[in-house]
Design a protein around this motif. Structure first.
Motif, PDB file in Angstrom:
ATOM      1  N   MET A 172       0.850  -1.195   0.000  1.00 60.51           N
ATOM      2  CA  MET A 172       0.000   0.000   0.000  1.00 60.51           C
ATOM      3  C   MET A 172       0.890   1.251   0.000  1.00 60.51           C
ATOM      4  O   MET A 172       1.937   1.266   0.623  1.00 60.51           O
ATOM      5  N   LEU A 173       0.429   2.261  -0.747  1.00 63.43           N
ATOM      6  CA  LEU A 173       1.207   3.499  -0.817  1.00 63.43           C
ATOM      7  C   LEU A 173       1.182   4.186   0.548  1.00 63.43           C
ATOM      8  O   LEU A 173       0.122   4.404   1.116  1.00 63.43           O
ATOM      9  N   ALA A 174       2.364   4.527   1.053  1.00 59.65           N
ATOM     10  CA  ALA A 174       2.455   5.138   2.387  1.00 59.65           C
ATOM     11  C   ALA A 174       2.207   6.644   2.320  1.00 59.65           C
ATOM     12  O   ALA A 174       2.509   7.290   1.317  1.00 59.65           O
ATOM     13  N   PRO A 200      -1.195  14.019  -6.027  1.00 66.53           N
ATOM     14  CA  PRO A 200      -1.018  14.062  -4.579  1.00 66.53           C
ATOM     15  C   PRO A 200      -1.034  15.496  -4.026  1.00 66.53           C
ATOM     16  O   PRO A 200      -0.606  16.433  -4.692  1.00 66.53           O
ATOM     17  N   HIS A 221       1.695   7.837  -9.513  1.00 66.93           N
ATOM     18  CA  HIS A 221       1.905   7.008  -8.326  1.00 66.93           C
ATOM     19  C   HIS A 221       3.175   7.568  -7.700  1.00 66.93           C
ATOM     20  O   HIS A 221       4.267   7.393  -8.236  1.00 66.93           O
ATOM     21  N   ASN A 280       6.194   2.806  -1.540  1.00 72.28           N
ATOM     22  CA  ASN A 280       5.304   1.662  -1.613  1.00 72.28           C
ATOM     23  C   ASN A 280       6.138   0.385  -1.480  1.00 72.28           C
ATOM     24  O   ASN A 280       7.346   0.384  -1.701  1.00 72.28           O
ATOM     25  N   GLN A 281       5.440  -0.697  -1.128  1.00 69.17           N
ATOM     26  CA  GLN A 281       6.154  -1.936  -0.808  1.00 69.17           C
ATOM     27  C   GLN A 281       6.392  -2.809  -2.040  1.00 69.17           C
ATOM     28  O   GLN A 281       5.540  -2.878  -2.923  1.00 69.17           O
ATOM     29  N   GLU A 334       1.605  -3.221  -5.124  1.00 71.51           N
ATOM     30  CA  GLU A 334       0.162  -3.018  -5.238  1.00 71.51           C
ATOM     31  C   GLU A 334      -0.151  -1.526  -5.318  1.00 71.51           C
ATOM     32  O   GLU A 334       0.197  -0.765  -4.411  1.00 71.51           O
ATOM     33  N   TYR A 335      -0.762  -1.099  -6.408  1.00 72.76           N
ATOM     34  CA  TYR A 335      -1.278   0.277  -6.465  1.00 72.76           C
ATOM     35  C   TYR A 335      -2.593   0.227  -7.250  1.00 72.76           C
ATOM     36  O   TYR A 335      -2.642   0.521  -8.444  1.00 72.76           O
TER      37      TYR A 335
END
Lengths: 255, 206
Positions: free
Chosen positions: A1-3, A201, B116, B120-121, B161-162
């Motif tokens: 998940m994007l932090a 963003p 994006h 992210n992980q 994951e995005y």
């Protein structure tokens, strides 16, 4: 998940970090290069540096600072203050900035945003908006101010944010003039209004006084990132403490 | 010598700072001859794939890179440096890329914030030496509006994951490429460069 991102901001004048007089007692120095590195080590997700005097002769000092910061700080670096031309943008990006923040010049000369985005990519162009609440209508509105908050423009903030994105801004840095410096929390309504309007963003800025303020801007305000200066400079919390606080409360954070 | 390929669309300074931090020397160059003489090359990149391709062609680097990879020499691509390896990119109206890895570059789906942008992980799909010392699920800094879809999914060694699963790391022999920016991903990101340089060096002395 994007932090969600936690971003310390360094306001620089005459080559030194300003904002806060007790600052020097808490940290060894107001040297922007040392501070940026310290915040990097503490877990900053990004670093923002704003040249708040931005006079012609200090321009080169700032370029030097950017070069020195980028040698040891391996997270994104955004730099703003007094950017007026494509050459200003180019010089900062070549010095090691990853993004530039354009404020006054973006509103006065919107083609600077589109030309810069075409040339360097939207990802490196941040439009910074300083907004002030107007009227007492049920439907809150905010007016854009330029020239470091000195000049009203008659432009409504969410409309300008939307336009800035159409011009090519890859990110919006949104500062509430009302909240800035009060350490009583971000303007949540403003933050949410802009976050819900634009597809890029949004970084909320102005008013952080506690770790809970950061959480509210990210959750209720729907911001993608928060900027804070005083709470980190004054040692109210470290960046790591803030991140642990947020992570414990379910906010997606990179620890 | 490690060459960082400068084609006018890369954040070459950030990459060379990262290599310097690791105690290695890198040459920043846009000369096909100098690139050919390097032991390993890094192709960084920010901006658009269409611009990157135009610049690579104008500088006669497109062919150099193709040949380099065909010879199986150590290659690291970053962000646009990954995207240009595919066949075509949707960016700028389906621009033709290098075609080294069959597949397409697509725009991230609507409904998500694009670009994006942020940390992210990366899920490690397979164990690979480029991930040595990096925990599965570690975060890296992303900044992109387009993502790669290689026809051969087995080349995807890292995924993120995005909204959808996004290919974040590709490996094919001595070619490694990341969608994220290791030079902007803190100590974990530096580890990617360190691992690449170690692998590249091992390859040289094989």
């Amino acid at each position: 998940m994007l932090a969600k991102r936690i971003i310390p901001c360094l306001d620089v004048a005459g080559g030194r970090v300003v904002k806060g007089t007790s600052f020097v007692q808490l940290r060894d120095s107001g040297d922007p290069v040392e501070l940026a590195h310290l915040y990097y080590q503490e877990g900053a997700d990004e670093v923002v540096m704003l040249d708040i005097t931005a006079t012609a002769e200090e321009r080169h000092t700032v370029t030097d600072i950017v070069e020195n910061i980028s040698e040891n700080v391996f997270v994104p670096l955004a730099v703003g203050g007094g950017i007026r031309s494509i050459d200003d943008v180019r010089r900062l990006l070549l010095s090691g900035a990853d993004k530039v923040c354009i404020n006054t010049a973006a509103l006065l000369n919107p083609t600077l945003v589109s030309k810069s985005a075409d040339k360097f990519g939207s990802q490196s162009i941040v439009v910074a908006i300083d907004a002030k609440r107007i009227g007492r209508a049920k439907q809150a509105q905010w007016e854009v101010y330029i020239c470091a908050g000195q000049r009203a423009t008659g432009t409504e903030a969410t409309a300008w944010a939307k336009r800035a994105v159409e011009l090519g801004a890859g990110e919006i840095l949104l500062t509430s003039i009302d909240a800035d410096g009060h350490r009583a929390g971000y303007d949540i309504e403003l933050t949410r209004a802009v976050s819900e309007t634009v597809t890029v963003p949004v970084i909320a800025s102005g008013g952080a006084g506690s770790m809970e303020d950061l959480r509210r801007a990210l959750v209720s305000g729907k911001a993608d990132a928060v900027i804070a200066a005083s709470i980190f400079h004054y040692g109210i919390c470290s960046i790591l403490e803030a991140k642990e606080y947020l992570a414990k409360r379910g906010v997606a954070i990179r620890i | 010598m490690i060459a960082i390929v400068d084609y006018g669309a890369g954040n070459v300074r950030s990459v060379s700072n990262a290599i310097a931090k690791l105690g290695h020397q890198a040459t920043v160059t846009s000369e096909p001859g100098e690139v050919a003489n390097a032991k390993a090359i890094i192709v960084p990149g920010v901006g658009s794939a269409a611009d990157a391709m135009a610049n690579l062609r104008a500088l006669k680097l497109a062919e150099s890179i193709k040949q380099w990879i065909a010879e199986g020499r150590p290659f690291l691509g970053v962000c646009i440096g990954l995207q240009i390896l595919l066949t075509v990119s949707e960016e700028g109206g389906w621009c033709e890329c290098l075609g080294i890895i069959p597949g397409r570059v697509r725009r991230l789906p609507r409904g998500l914030k694009v670009p994006h942008m942020g940390w992210n992980q990366v899920k490690q799909k397979v164990s690979h030496p480029v991930f040595d010392g990096i925990p599965d699920g570690a975060s890296f800094y992303f900044l992109h509006s387009y993502y790669v879809e290689p026809a051969d999914r087995s080349l995807v060694i890292g995924e993120t994951e995005y909204g959808i699963p996004v290919c974040s790391v590709i490996a094919a022999g001595n070619l490694i490429a990341t969608q994220f920016h290791p030079e902007k991903s803190g100590e974990t990101g530096l580890k990617i460069y360190e691992n690449f340089i170690r692998l590249a060096t091992a390859h040289i002395y094989q």
